[in-house]
Design an enzyme around this catalytic site. Structure first.
Site, PDB file in Angstrom:
ATOM      1  N   ARG A   3      50.454  34.486  46.998  1.00  0.00           N
ATOM      2  CA  ARG A   3      51.629  35.330  47.197  1.00  0.00           C
ATOM      3  C   ARG A   3      52.350  34.942  48.490  1.00  0.00           C
ATOM      4  NH1 ARG A   3      48.316  39.327  44.301  1.00  0.00           N
ATOM      5  NH2 ARG A   3      47.144  39.923  46.164  1.00  0.00           N
ATOM      6  N   ASP A  12      56.251  43.262  32.630  1.00  0.00           N
ATOM      7  CA  ASP A  12      54.880  43.595  32.274  1.00  0.00           C
ATOM      8  C   ASP A  12      54.935  44.579  31.113  1.00  0.00           C
ATOM      9  OD1 ASP A  12      52.037  43.209  33.947  1.00  0.00           O
ATOM     10  OD2 ASP A  12      52.048  44.948  32.623  1.00  0.00           O
ATOM     11  N   SER A  13      53.828  44.679  30.365  1.00  0.00           N
ATOM     12  CA  SER A  13      53.779  45.615  29.236  1.00  0.00           C
ATOM     13  C   SER A  13      53.153  46.945  29.612  1.00  0.00           C
ATOM     14  CB  SER A  13      53.002  44.990  28.068  1.00  0.00           C
ATOM     15  OG  SER A  13      51.687  44.661  28.469  1.00  0.00           O
ATOM     16  N   ASP A  40      51.546  34.475  35.584  1.00  0.00           N
ATOM     17  CA  ASP A  40      50.163  34.820  35.952  1.00  0.00           C
ATOM     18  C   ASP A  40      49.554  35.699  34.859  1.00  0.00           C
ATOM     19  OD1 ASP A  40      47.818  35.078  37.377  1.00  0.00           O
ATOM     20  OD2 ASP A  40      48.577  36.661  38.679  1.00  0.00           O
ATOM     21  N   CYS A  85      43.460  32.199  34.667  1.00  0.00           N
ATOM     22  CA  CYS A  85      42.214  32.766  35.206  1.00  0.00           C
ATOM     23  C   CYS A  85      41.105  32.681  34.159  1.00  0.00           C
ATOM     24  CB  CYS A  85      42.431  34.212  35.648  1.00  0.00           C
ATOM     25  SG  CYS A  85      42.889  35.342  34.316  1.00  0.00           S
TER      26      CYS A  85
END
Length: 397
Positions: A210, A251-252, A301, A341
């Protein structure tokens, strides 16, 4: 002490100090869940003291390879003390720190994060479950914290034959049992809830990435930034801190987006510079491309697409698709930060996937940096499986 005897030739990984023993490697021996056992080669040589797990394919996890070391209160005091001391030496630019990182700290199945004066822990193996109360006491003693919240609700516990568990282990009466906390990260602040947040409450592993985004946004003059799978907007705050004029978080999860919006205000940024979009990322990217939108920087991400290598092929298609769309949406000279990830997708494979996405998008790019988890999430030489987070920073040609 119960003895677990391995099949001939199956001791090689333990001799290389790899801590896992799979069910197929065991010739004979049984024990209760989490019980400490003596691992021996086929001819009776000592290999390790380990925690036994009768329900898991990882049937034993080594605590120590020293025959003279006992797994007791003093053992956990040494291991936890060493892990905490390492983090102090790292001088992490936050009061949100990964204190215990499982096998990398010699404590298989244990993850502990510190958020200010609050600890959040996951006990995901039969061995750590058996020693939970001892570990809790030692953690408070080693850190000086008075609050410890348990987030043992990952799917891995099911493989160990353990039910999900969440709640206060210590300090429920402190601060009125409040599970929210605000941490400092670099030059900004972020809030989280250890009860409701992902993992132990937050993604500390992306802390340094970040900060790098903030620097690159500033250096390359990125005006419009898109943060996909934004969660609570850590990368969005970083982009704003870097001087981005407009940041879009996608985002959901409506609650995660609400916290992202709150983070913008908490750090003193103009709310007009941030847009929160509740949508499926793939659908959003396709619609943005259809509408001719472009961005100067994009962050991808996503969640874990491939938990194991058996899921890698399907995950590769998903990673390739979002990276193809992201690269198409980038303006010339734009910056892409893309991550995986997934433990089942290694760094080399991820590179190939992103390269294939660029081919399909008809673009090229230069790798600005290879990205990984923050150093308080270490990977050891003997346990490469611990290297789960990998990423690329790419400048589009």
């Amino acid at each position: 002490m119960k003895v677990i005897r391995l099949r001939e030739g199956k001791e090689r990984s333990l001799l290389r100090r790899h801590p896992w023993v799979f069910a197929g490697s065991i010739a004979k021996g049984q024990a209760d869940a989490g019980e400490t056992v003596r691992l021996e080669s086929h001819d009776g040589r000592f290999l390790a003291w380990a925690a036994f797990s009768p329900s898991s394919q990882i049937r034993a996890r080594a605590w120590t390879f020293d025959e003279n070391e006992r797994v007791d209160h003093a053992f956990f005091k040494r291991r936890i003390g060493a892990a905490v001391a390492l983090r102090q030496r790292l001088a992490v630019a936050s009061d949100g720190v990964r204190l215990i990182h499982g096998e990398a700290d010699g404590l298989p199945g244990l993850v502990v994060d510190r958020y200010g004066d609050l600890l959040s822990a996951q006990f995901s193996s039969a061995g750590t479950e058996r020693f939970k109360q001892t570990i809790a006491d030692v953690l408070l003693q080693a850190t000086g914290c008075t609050r410890l919240y348990e987030r043992s609700d990952s799917g891995v516990r099911g493989l160990e034959g353990l039910p999900p568990v969440t709640g206060w282990l210590r300090g429920a009466d402190v601060a009125g049992g409040d599970t929210t906390v605000t941490i400092r990260e670099h030059a900004w602040q972020l809030t989280l809830d250890v009860h409701e947040g992902h993992k132990t409450g937050f993604y500390l592993d992306q802390r340094d990435n970040r900060a790098r985004l903030a620097d690159w946004v500033r250096r390359f003059g990125c005006r419009r930034v898109l943060n996909c799978y934004s969660y609570t907007g850590g990368f969005s705050v970083a982009a704003l801190a870097g001087g981005a004029e407009q940041v879009t978080s996608v985002d959901s999860s409506a609650p995660a987006l609400a916290r992202a919006t709150a983070h913008v205000a908490l750090n003193g940024f103009d709310p007009a510079r941030h847009r929160a979009v509740d949508a499926d990322v793939n659908a959003f990217l396709r619609e943005a491309l259809k509408n001719g939108e472009t961005y100067d920087a994009i962050v991808l991400d996503p969640p874990k697409f491939a938990p194991t290598a058996s899921h890698a092929e399907r995950a590769a298609r998903a990673y390739k698709d979002i990276n193809r769309l992201g690269l198409k949406l980038l303006a010339p000279g734009g910056l892409l930060l893309t991550f995986s990830c997934s433990g089942g997708v290694g760094a080399e494979l991820f590179h190939k996937i992103v390269a294939g996405a660029a081919m399909d998008a008809g673009v090229d790019g230069a790798i600005l940096a290879r990205l990984e988890g923050a150093p308080d999430h270490p990977t050891t030489l003997m346990f490469p499986e611990g290297e789960y987070l990998k990423g690329l920073a790419i400048l589009k040609s």
